[in-house]
Design an enzyme around this catalytic site. Structure first.
Site, PDB file in Angstrom:
ATOM      1  N   GLU A  63      -5.397  -6.370  -8.317  1.00 34.72           N
ATOM      2  CA  GLU A  63      -5.650  -4.875  -8.187  1.00 34.72           C
ATOM      3  C   GLU A  63      -6.515  -4.670  -6.949  1.00 34.72           C
ATOM      4  O   GLU A  63      -7.179  -5.518  -6.336  1.00 34.72           O
ATOM      5  CB  GLU A  63      -6.184  -4.505  -9.277  1.00 34.72           C
ATOM      6  CG  GLU A  63      -7.860  -4.926  -9.504  1.00 34.72           C
ATOM      7  CD  GLU A  63      -8.886  -4.310 -10.618  1.00 34.72           C
ATOM      8  OE1 GLU A  63      -8.058  -4.015 -11.671  1.00 34.72           O
ATOM      9  OE2 GLU A  63      -9.818  -4.282 -10.255  1.00 34.72           O
ATOM     10  N   HIS A  65      -8.182  -0.799  -5.278  1.00 33.43           N
ATOM     11  CA  HIS A  65      -8.795   0.689  -5.481  1.00 33.43           C
ATOM     12  C   HIS A  65      -9.690   0.968  -4.358  1.00 33.43           C
ATOM     13  O   HIS A  65     -10.303   0.239  -3.706  1.00 33.43           O
ATOM     14  CB  HIS A  65      -9.683   0.685  -6.712  1.00 33.43           C
ATOM     15  CG  HIS A  65     -10.296  -0.549  -7.175  1.00 33.43           C
ATOM     16  ND1 HIS A  65     -11.346  -1.046  -6.577  1.00 33.43           N
ATOM     17  CD2 HIS A  65     -10.230  -1.446  -8.078  1.00 33.43           C
ATOM     18  CE1 HIS A  65     -11.767  -2.083  -7.134  1.00 33.43           C
ATOM     19  NE2 HIS A  65     -11.125  -2.511  -8.128  1.00 33.43           N
ATOM     20  N   HIS A  69     -16.776  -3.306  -4.925  1.00 30.09           N
ATOM     21  CA  HIS A  69     -17.475  -4.146  -6.096  1.00 30.09           C
ATOM     22  C   HIS A  69     -18.436  -4.948  -5.131  1.00 30.09           C
ATOM     23  O   HIS A  69     -18.134  -5.564  -4.311  1.00 30.09           O
ATOM     24  CB  HIS A  69     -16.401  -5.215  -6.598  1.00 30.09           C
ATOM     25  CG  HIS A  69     -15.453  -4.610  -7.643  1.00 30.09           C
ATOM     26  ND1 HIS A  69     -15.819  -3.690  -8.506  1.00 30.09           N
ATOM     27  CD2 HIS A  69     -14.060  -4.798  -7.599  1.00 30.09           C
ATOM     28  CE1 HIS A  69     -14.480  -3.381  -9.178  1.00 30.09           C
ATOM     29  NE2 HIS A  69     -13.637  -3.992  -8.722  1.00 30.09           N
ATOM     30  N   HIS A 103      -7.707  -7.927  -5.014  1.00 31.20           N
ATOM     31  CA  HIS A 103      -8.616  -9.043  -5.431  1.00 31.20           C
ATOM     32  C   HIS A 103      -8.347  -9.289  -6.749  1.00 31.20           C
ATOM     33  O   HIS A 103      -7.834  -8.677  -7.687  1.00 31.20           O
ATOM     34  CB  HIS A 103     -10.235  -8.470  -5.351  1.00 31.20           C
ATOM     35  CG  HIS A 103     -10.324  -7.069  -6.005  1.00 31.20           C
ATOM     36  ND1 HIS A 103      -9.990  -5.903  -5.584  1.00 31.20           N
ATOM     37  CD2 HIS A 103     -10.811  -6.857  -7.333  1.00 31.20           C
ATOM     38  CE1 HIS A 103     -10.450  -4.950  -6.264  1.00 31.20           C
ATOM     39  NE2 HIS A 103     -10.774  -5.572  -7.596  1.00 31.20           N
ATOM     40  N   CYS A 117     -20.764  -7.479 -11.863  1.00 36.83           N
ATOM     41  CA  CYS A 117     -20.252  -6.753 -10.968  1.00 36.83           C
ATOM     42  C   CYS A 117     -20.888  -5.312 -11.137  1.00 36.83           C
ATOM     43  O   CYS A 117     -20.956  -4.705 -12.216  1.00 36.83           O
ATOM     44  CB  CYS A 117     -18.813  -6.645 -11.536  1.00 36.83           C
ATOM     45  SG  CYS A 117     -17.796  -5.573 -10.542  1.00 36.83           S
TER      46      CYS A 117
HETATM   47 MN    MN Z   1     -11.463  -4.255  -9.341  1.00 37.27          MN
END
Ligand code: MN
Length: 149
Positions: A63, A65, A69, A103, A117
């Site tokens: 994914e 976004h 992270h 990632h 995370c």
């Molecule tokens: Mn992610």
């Protein structure tokens, strides 16, 4: 609910008072053998610290976004795709995933793999790769061999 100031780690992959939850709802995205715990959630911090753990062979969703992270490997060793490269990572390594960067995390076949995370409390929904994205990613043989869908 009052949260105690100290919540001991109770085994290799659990903390007192942290519920083990589904990674995501089944069927919403590809993933395998991965669980999620929210360890810290505090409006004043505007971020959350989660712990994800995969069983051997497990993987997170491929994914991207807008949010980023900050990851610390907590348990075991695995591999991670960030952008155009697959990296080997092990306990205590740090991983940053920048905005809009593909990632995916993957456990090895012989051991669990866990990581902390940190993420924005308010964040955009992950984007999944469409056919054109997958074709572009798979032009690199190392990435083609790594990704799981
Ligand atoms: Mn992610």
């Amino acid at each position: 609910m009052t949260i105690k100031p100290v919540r001991p780690q109770t085994n290799d992959s659990r903390w007192a008072g942290a519920k083990e939850m589904r990674y995501k709802a089944e069927g919403t995205a590809p993933f395998r053998d991965i669980t999620r715990q929210v360890l810290f959630q505090d409006p004043a911090l505007a971020c959350e610290l989660r712990y994800f753990e995969m069983q051997p062979g497990g993987y997170s969703t491929l994914e991207r976004h807008e949010h980023t992270h900050a990851v610390t490997i907590q348990r075991g060793a695995g591999r991670v795709l960030v952008g155009d490269r697959v990296h080997d990572v092990r306990e205590h390594d740090l991983v940053r995933t920048p905005a809009l960067t593909w990632h995916q995390f993957r456990a090895r076949e012989d051991a669990p793999f866990g990581f902390l995370c940190m993420v924005n409390a308010t964040r955009d929904r992950p984007q999944l790769p469409v056919a054109d994205d997958l074709e572009a990613l798979r032009r690199d043989p190392a990435i083609a061999a790594f990704i799981r869908m």
